[in-house]
Design an enzyme around this catalytic site. Structure first.
Site, mmCIF file in Angstrom:
data_model
loop_
_atom_site.group_PDB
_atom_site.id
_atom_site.type_symbol
_atom_site.label_atom_id
_atom_site.label_comp_id
_atom_site.label_asym_id
_atom_site.label_seq_id
_atom_site.Cartn_x
_atom_site.Cartn_y
_atom_site.Cartn_z
ATOM 1 N N ARG A 19 6.133 3.758 -4.034
ATOM 2 C CA ARG A 19 6.844 3.690 -2.755
ATOM 3 C C ARG A 19 6.631 2.359 -2.038
ATOM 4 N NH1 ARG A 19 8.122 9.106 -1.550
ATOM 5 N NH2 ARG A 19 8.705 8.542 0.556
ATOM 6 N N TRP A 30 5.357 -0.563 2.187
ATOM 7 C CA TRP A 30 6.512 -1.398 1.861
ATOM 8 C C TRP A 30 6.978 -1.937 3.209
ATOM 9 C CZ3 TRP A 30 11.764 -1.498 3.075
ATOM 10 C CH2 TRP A 30 12.539 -2.340 2.262
ATOM 11 N N GLU A 55 16.852 -7.777 -10.032
ATOM 12 C CA GLU A 55 15.664 -7.041 -9.598
ATOM 13 C C GLU A 55 14.380 -7.535 -10.229
ATOM 14 O OE1 GLU A 55 17.068 -2.977 -10.801
ATOM 15 O OE2 GLU A 55 15.704 -2.446 -9.191
ATOM 16 N N CYS A 112 6.909 3.257 1.672
ATOM 17 C CA CYS A 112 5.580 3.546 2.180
ATOM 18 C C CYS A 112 5.190 4.951 1.710
ATOM 19 C CB CYS A 112 5.472 3.517 3.696
ATOM 20 S SG CYS A 112 5.800 1.905 4.385
ATOM 21 N N LYS A 127 10.321 2.114 -5.333
ATOM 22 C CA LYS A 127 11.111 3.055 -6.143
ATOM 23 C C LYS A 127 11.906 4.021 -5.281
ATOM 24 C CE LYS A 127 11.896 4.969 -10.280
ATOM 25 N NZ LYS A 127 12.931 4.131 -10.902
ATOM 26 N N HIS A 173 39.652 -16.269 -9.172
ATOM 27 C CA HIS A 173 39.978 -16.282 -7.741
ATOM 28 C C HIS A 173 38.847 -16.846 -6.888
ATOM 29 C CE1 HIS A 173 43.742 -14.283 -8.446
ATOM 30 N NE2 HIS A 173 43.128 -13.375 -9.183
ATOM 31 N N LYS A 202 20.062 -5.230 -12.628
ATOM 32 C CA LYS A 202 18.781 -5.209 -13.362
ATOM 33 C C LYS A 202 18.203 -6.616 -13.440
ATOM 34 C CE LYS A 202 18.044 -1.973 -13.230
ATOM 35 N NZ LYS A 202 18.471 -0.670 -12.891
ATOM 36 N N GLU A 221 25.755 -3.159 -13.196
ATOM 37 C CA GLU A 221 24.399 -2.645 -13.398
ATOM 38 C C GLU A 221 23.531 -3.670 -14.139
ATOM 39 O OE1 GLU A 221 22.638 -0.522 -12.150
ATOM 40 O OE2 GLU A 221 21.021 -0.092 -13.538
ATOM 41 N N ASN A 268 5.351 6.436 7.751
ATOM 42 C CA ASN A 268 6.437 6.020 6.857
ATOM 43 C C ASN A 268 7.738 6.236 7.609
ATOM 44 O OD1 ASN A 268 8.254 5.618 4.728
ATOM 45 N ND2 ASN A 268 8.123 7.766 4.120
ATOM 46 N N GLY A 269 8.576 5.209 7.669
ATOM 47 C CA GLY A 269 9.853 5.341 8.369
ATOM 48 C C GLY A 269 10.103 4.103 9.205
#
Ligand code: F6R
Length: 589
Positions: free
Chosen positions: A27, A71, A469, A2, A584, A485, A466, A462, A95-96
């Site tokens: 954000r 967000w 996402e 946010c 982000k 396994h 990616k 990573e 925001n929070g």
């Protein structure tokens, strides 16, 4: 997450708020809204979706207002859950996360109040109204005392139509003064400008924007001195420069970014203090989240291999709640592109409280993490706009590898030079174009595997993150030796398996897992600097990487996996710069 903005000044507020929100859209982009005073009455415009949906509000005339880009945490992305939230004479943006929102809502309901949204934030505006007896500041302070959790707030009250009141607890907030106005925002770029002085609010502080002045208070209403933020203003309008997406443009910058960051830590103003802590460290604890955590894993591997110093990488959200043991002479490296990730900040704080020397590895000079740290090792990646981290990861790796190589040499050990890494990255970037031809095999995959051993496993993690996402395909990064396994049960005819193979001593072992997957129908895509692996009969396709020291190979191999995620995302019709549900900067727990 946010983004909040506020303005009180001589200009019309709406254009200032909308421009600020555009700069904060990284954000969150679930919904957006503004509230602007027109005389003594508040005009509120909110929309589901991105800030551009608010363009109709640009013509509002008032000179005081607040805005928000969301967000979603509590309540679905929708117009009714969009901020600002209003009750009686108040409106606010938040925001929070308010952790005791349910209990507070019960109190309001018991008083007969009704709610229009499902958000925790709406509870705060009700609480402020309940605490109000004619003193705006006192009402916000009294309400803040009852809140548990994190908040950055900007509040309006129609009895004081010239004023924006702000409060901060564990969510970033800066205020600014200049160019004929007073500003508040979640992040500096939203208010930075020629001649704008910027101040950060500390936790538990409040600020009043009124007339030509900003006043700062503590929780009892006593004035406190401002904390000025030093910054160099650069008109930093992110541009795609001919690229279809920011992500692609940011990847193209990787070689230059890598060249800049190998010795970046030597430039730190706190270098001599950091050097003492580094040389005296008996162990290193890295705390980070997401991609930065993967950089931490790669770095921990290099620290142990090159320096023989025990080093562990920790997921910050786990570290903070596991009552971590921090023995004397621990160096804590908190790695964070934004420097605002709530979990990383909390973990770093705990490590510091327990006696660790805290060094921040961050891309944002004025972030909360830099204020907390004993030393700041700034990554020089430049602004990263795409939500999916690319060049900032390579910057973190190069900076941390630089530190590891330096420490190794100080200990009289050998470490490969980093000088040729940028060239290797340049070659990898052109080799990575080959993966465009791979996309068809990934588009409809039920699941995708990335496998590797040693440092290659971290690259695999990573690469998998990616892909998840920005393509929304289910994928797993797996240590190659672990497939048998359990996960092997998921391999079907044509399941894509991307094998990262750069660790010579482990190549044969990785290939065992590749054979096992291949035998069960997997389609193998090899990313390797070993010609024999690239040419092996199991590989359906491969990218041959340029040679580079295997301790540092994730910084080069990852480029191919970033490109793969990018091209699959585009082929699936997604916007790789703004993946659904993500933001982000993750400033909530
Ligand atoms: C992935 C990504 C996230 C971040 C994570 C930590 O592409 O960007 O996983 O790496 O949210 O963010 P920072 O580095 O700002 O602490």
């Amino acid at each position: 997450m946010c983004g909040i903005v506020g303005y009180a000044g001589k200009d019309r507020a709406a254009p200032v708020l909308l421009d600020g929100l555009q700069k904060l859209e990284y954000r969150g982009y679930d919904s957006a809204g503004v509230a602007v005073f027109e005389g003594n009455s508040l005009r509120i415009v909110k929309k589901k979706g991105r800030v551009k949906e608010l363009e109709g509000a640009r013509s509002l005339c008032g000179r005081v207002g607040i805005g928000h880009t969301r967000w979603a945490t509590h309540g679905a992305p929708s117009e009714k859950n969009a901020h600002p939230h209003a009750y009686k004479q108040f409106a606010l943006v938040h925001n929070g996360i308010i952790e005791n929102a349910d209990a507070l809502r019960e109190e309001c309901l018991a008083r007969g109040e009704t709610f229009l949204s499902e958000t925790d934030s709406e509870v705060v505006v009700h609480l402020i109204a309940a605490c109000y007896a004619g003193d705006f500041g006192a009402a916000v302070r009294a309400a803040a005392k009852r809140l548990k959790g994190s908040y950055a707030l900007a509040v309006l009250c129609s009895d004081f139509p010239d004023t924006v009141l702000c409060a901060r607890q564990s969510s970033p907030l800066v205020v600014g003064k200049g160019r004929g106005g007073l500003f508040v925002a979640s992040d500096l770029p939203a208010i930075a400008g020629e001649g704008v002085e910027v101040f950060a609010l500390a936790d538990g502080e409040f600020a009043t924007l009124r007339g030509e002045e900003i006043s700062f208070f503590d929780g009892e209403g006593k004035p406190v001195p401002p904390h000025a933020v030093a910054y160099r203003f650069r008109e930093d309008v992110p541009e795609k420069r001919g690229y279809a997406h920011f992500m692609k443009k940011e990847m193209s910058e990787i070689p230059a970014v890598m060249a800049k960051n190998a010795a970046a830590f030597l430039e730190s103003p706190a270098f001599s203090s950091f050097r003492r802590a580094l040389l005296g460290a008996e162990r290193i604890q890295i705390v980070a989240c997401g991609t930065a955590y993967h950089a931490g894993l790669c770095a921990a591997h290099a620290f142990e291999k090159l320096c023989r110093v025990p080093c562990e990488a920790n997921i910050a959200s786990e570290y903070r709640y596991r009552d971590p043991i921090v023995p004397p002479n621990t160096l804590c490296l908190a790695v964070s592109q934004s420097g605002e990730t709530a979990d990383t900040l909390a973990a770093a704080q705990i490590a510091k409280e327990r006696g660790a020397y805290l060094a921040a590895v961050t891309n944002v000079a004025y972030s909360s993490l830099t204020r907390l740290a004993d030393a700041v090792l700034q990554t020089e990646a430049g602004r990263e706009v795409a939500v999916a981290a690319t060049k900032s990861f390579n910057a973190q790796l190069m900076l941390l590898y630089g530190v590891a190589a330096y420490l190794a040499r100080e200990k009289g050990r050998k470490a490969p030079p980093l000088g040729a890494m940028a060239k290797a990255a340049r070659l990898a970037l052109s080799a990575a174009e080959e993966v465009r031809g791979w996309t068809a095999h990934f588009l409809a995959a039920k699941s995708v595997f990335f496998v590797g051993r040693g440092a290659d496993y971290f690259t695999a993690l990573e690469g998998s993150l990616k892909l998840k996402e920005i393509t929304y395909l289910p994928s797993e990064g797996y240590p190659a030796g672990e497939l048998k396994h359990g996960a092997l049960a998921l391999i079907e005819e044509n399941t894509p398996v991307v094998a990262v193979v750069t660790q010579k001593g482990l190549a044969e072992k990785t290939m065992n897992a590749v054979h096992e997957a291949y035998a069960r129908g997997a389609k193998i895509f090899a990313v390797t600097d070993l010609p024999e692996v690239a040419a092996c009969k199991e590989a359906f396709a491969s990218v041959l990487l340029p040679p580079c020291p295997e301790e540092y190979s994730p910084a080069v191999a990852v480029i191919v996996l970033q490109a793969l995620a990018y091209y699959v995302s585009v082929a699936r019709g997604n916007d790789p710069d703004k993946p659904r549900n993500l933001a982000k900067s993750v400033t909530v727990e």
